[in-house]
Design a protein around this motif. Structure first.
Motif, PDB file in Angstrom:
ATOM      1  N   GLY A   1       1.874   9.216  24.616  1.00  0.00           N
ATOM      2  CA  GLY A   1       1.467  10.455  23.953  1.00  0.00           C
ATOM      3  C   GLY A   1       0.180  10.261  23.170  1.00  0.00           C
ATOM      4  N   GLN A   2      -0.125  11.233  22.330  1.00  0.00           N
ATOM      5  CA  GLN A   2      -1.372  11.198  21.565  1.00  0.00           C
ATOM      6  C   GLN A   2      -1.089  10.605  20.189  1.00  0.00           C
ATOM      7  OE1 GLN A   2      -3.191  15.014  21.205  1.00  0.00           O
ATOM      8  NE2 GLN A   2      -4.909  14.263  20.009  1.00  0.00           N
ATOM      9  N   HIS A   3      -1.788   9.551  19.849  1.00  0.00           N
ATOM     10  CA  HIS A   3      -1.564   8.869  18.575  1.00  0.00           C
ATOM     11  C   HIS A   3      -2.877   8.379  17.991  1.00  0.00           C
ATOM     12  CE1 HIS A   3       2.682   8.841  19.458  1.00  0.00           C
ATOM     13  NE2 HIS A   3       2.411   8.330  20.632  1.00  0.00           N
ATOM     14  N   ALA A   4      -2.851   8.170  16.673  1.00  0.00           N
ATOM     15  CA  ALA A   4      -3.991   7.545  16.013  1.00  0.00           C
ATOM     16  C   ALA A   4      -3.997   6.062  16.352  1.00  0.00           C
ATOM     17  CB  ALA A   4      -3.878   7.742  14.503  1.00  0.00           C
ATOM     18  N   LEU A   5      -5.192   5.498  16.494  1.00  0.00           N
ATOM     19  CA  LEU A   5      -5.355   4.060  16.702  1.00  0.00           C
ATOM     20  C   LEU A   5      -6.390   3.559  15.706  1.00  0.00           C
ATOM     21  CD1 LEU A   5      -4.857   1.444  18.366  1.00  0.00           C
ATOM     22  CD2 LEU A   5      -6.753   2.160  19.822  1.00  0.00           C
ATOM     23  N   LEU A   6      -5.989   2.604  14.886  1.00  0.00           N
ATOM     24  CA  LEU A   6      -6.915   1.987  13.944  1.00  0.00           C
ATOM     25  C   LEU A   6      -7.192   0.564  14.396  1.00  0.00           C
ATOM     26  CD1 LEU A   6      -5.607   3.087  10.418  1.00  0.00           C
ATOM     27  CD2 LEU A   6      -7.453   4.069  11.744  1.00  0.00           C
ATOM     28  N   ILE A   7      -8.464   0.171  14.311  1.00  0.00           N
ATOM     29  CA  ILE A   7      -8.861  -1.172  14.729  1.00  0.00           C
ATOM     30  C   ILE A   7      -8.927  -2.072  13.493  1.00  0.00           C
ATOM     31  CG2 ILE A   7     -10.578  -2.503  16.027  1.00  0.00           C
ATOM     32  CD1 ILE A   7      -9.210  -0.076  17.529  1.00  0.00           C
ATOM     33  N   LYS A   8      -8.257  -3.222  13.576  1.00  0.00           N
ATOM     34  CA  LYS A   8      -8.280  -4.182  12.464  1.00  0.00           C
ATOM     35  C   LYS A   8      -9.657  -4.844  12.395  1.00  0.00           C
ATOM     36  CE  LYS A   8      -3.534  -5.519  13.533  1.00  0.00           C
ATOM     37  NZ  LYS A   8      -2.688  -6.626  13.973  1.00  0.00           N
ATOM     38  N   PRO A   9     -10.170  -5.140  11.225  1.00  0.00           N
ATOM     39  CA  PRO A   9      -9.608  -4.776   9.915  1.00  0.00           C
ATOM     40  C   PRO A   9      -9.964  -3.338   9.570  1.00  0.00           C
ATOM     41  CG  PRO A   9     -11.637  -5.988   9.607  1.00  0.00           C
ATOM     42  CD  PRO A   9     -11.406  -5.917  11.103  1.00  0.00           C
ATOM     43  N   PHE A  10      -9.051  -2.665   8.892  1.00  0.00           N
ATOM     44  CA  PHE A  10      -9.284  -1.285   8.474  1.00  0.00           C
ATOM     45  C   PHE A  10      -9.018  -1.187   6.978  1.00  0.00           C
ATOM     46  CE2 PHE A  10      -5.154  -1.798  10.554  1.00  0.00           C
ATOM     47  CZ  PHE A  10      -4.311  -1.644   9.456  1.00  0.00           C
ATOM     48  N   LEU A  11      -9.528  -0.139   6.375  1.00  0.00           N
ATOM     49  CA  LEU A  11      -9.298   0.087   4.949  1.00  0.00           C
ATOM     50  C   LEU A  11      -7.936   0.717   4.736  1.00  0.00           C
ATOM     51  CD1 LEU A  11     -12.777   1.589   3.966  1.00  0.00           C
ATOM     52  CD2 LEU A  11     -11.922  -0.706   3.482  1.00  0.00           C
ATOM     53  N   GLY A  12      -7.324   0.377   3.608  1.00  0.00           N
ATOM     54  CA  GLY A  12      -6.038   0.973   3.275  1.00  0.00           C
ATOM     55  C   GLY A  12      -6.094   2.485   3.263  1.00  0.00           C
TER      56      GLY A  12
ATOM     57  N   LEU B   1       0.831  -1.204   0.000  1.00  0.00           N
ATOM     58  CA  LEU B   1       0.000   0.000   0.000  1.00  0.00           C
ATOM     59  C   LEU B   1       0.870   1.260   0.000  1.00  0.00           C
ATOM     60  CD1 LEU B   1      -2.866   1.338   0.451  1.00  0.00           C
ATOM     61  CD2 LEU B   1      -2.367   1.170   2.892  1.00  0.00           C
ATOM     62  N   PHE B   2       1.875   1.289   0.875  1.00  0.00           N
ATOM     63  CA  PHE B   2       2.689   2.499   0.993  1.00  0.00           C
ATOM     64  C   PHE B   2       3.697   2.630  -0.141  1.00  0.00           C
ATOM     65  CE2 PHE B   2       0.588   2.676   4.984  1.00  0.00           C
ATOM     66  CZ  PHE B   2       0.453   4.045   5.190  1.00  0.00           C
ATOM     67  N   ARG B   3       4.219   1.531  -0.640  1.00  0.00           N
ATOM     68  CA  ARG B   3       5.124   1.617  -1.799  1.00  0.00           C
ATOM     69  C   ARG B   3       4.374   2.143  -3.017  1.00  0.00           C
ATOM     70  NH1 ARG B   3       8.142  -3.763  -0.640  1.00  0.00           N
ATOM     71  NH2 ARG B   3       9.610  -3.039   0.930  1.00  0.00           N
ATOM     72  N   LEU B   4       3.137   1.661  -3.220  1.00  0.00           N
ATOM     73  CA  LEU B   4       2.335   2.138  -4.348  1.00  0.00           C
ATOM     74  C   LEU B   4       1.995   3.615  -4.200  1.00  0.00           C
ATOM     75  CD1 LEU B   4      -0.079  -0.897  -4.866  1.00  0.00           C
ATOM     76  CD2 LEU B   4       1.703  -0.111  -6.442  1.00  0.00           C
ATOM     77  N   SER B   5       2.013   4.116  -2.971  1.00  0.00           N
ATOM     78  CA  SER B   5       1.711   5.530  -2.721  1.00  0.00           C
ATOM     79  C   SER B   5       2.977   6.391  -2.719  1.00  0.00           C
ATOM     80  CB  SER B   5       0.992   5.682  -1.378  1.00  0.00           C
ATOM     81  OG  SER B   5      -0.222   4.970  -1.418  1.00  0.00           O
ATOM     82  N   GLY B   6       4.113   5.799  -3.080  1.00  0.00           N
ATOM     83  CA  GLY B   6       5.342   6.576  -3.228  1.00  0.00           C
ATOM     84  C   GLY B   6       6.249   6.645  -2.018  1.00  0.00           C
ATOM     85  N   PHE B   7       5.987   5.834  -1.009  1.00  0.00           N
ATOM     86  CA  PHE B   7       6.842   5.800   0.176  1.00  0.00           C
ATOM     87  C   PHE B   7       7.883   4.689   0.045  1.00  0.00           C
ATOM     88  CE2 PHE B   7       2.870   7.645   1.654  1.00  0.00           C
ATOM     89  CZ  PHE B   7       3.258   8.613   2.551  1.00  0.00           C
ATOM     90  N   SER B   8       8.950   4.778   0.823  1.00  0.00           N
ATOM     91  CA  SER B   8       9.802   3.611   0.996  1.00  0.00           C
ATOM     92  C   SER B   8       9.413   2.994   2.342  1.00  0.00           C
ATOM     93  CB  SER B   8      11.291   3.981   0.961  1.00  0.00           C
ATOM     94  OG  SER B   8      11.615   4.860   2.002  1.00  0.00           O
TER      95      SER B   8
END
Length: 127
Positions: free
Chosen positions: A101-112, A28-35
């Protein structure tokens, strides 16, 4: 979205023990241009150095050995922003995260798209 001003791809470090999900996130992240660099546990060699130089971390809360929040707490300041993911949402998970600290939390399963959005927000807000 996935590049520094100089055109270098942003580095996303993924800490996830489920190999299928880990590969899906990498893709997902490589396709979005990240390493990306991936690790399956907080004890993997080199993870602390890599994580400290990342522009964002994606960290599973429940891991073999040290938990995701415990690992994050060991990184030297200033820590990179992080998005935590878990299949087990609940008070214990929320409390473990609050301590780092303050962070995002995503619950599996989540959308890309939700994960990409959370990482984008974390990088803009710096946590």
């Amino acid at each position: 979205m996935g590049e520094h001003m100089d055109g270098e791809p942003h580095l996303i470090v993924i800490l996830e023990d489920d190999s299928g999900l880990r590969r899906a996130i990498e893709r997902l992240f490589r396709l979005s241009g990240f390493s990306t660099l991936s690790f399956r546990s907080a004890e993997d060699s080199g993870i602390s150095d890599c994580a400290s130089s990342a522009c964002c971390l994606i960290v599973d809360v429940q891991l073999p050995g040290a938990s995701g929040p415990a690992f994050y707490g060991t990184l030297r300041q200033p820590r990179p922003p992080a998005v935590f993911i878990t299949a087990y949402d609940g008070p214990a998970t929320r409390n473990a995260l609050k301590s780092t600290g303050q962070h995002a939390l995503l619950i599996k399963p989540f959308l890309g798209a939700a994960l990409l959005g959370a990482v984008d927000n974390a990088m803009q807000q710096g946590y």
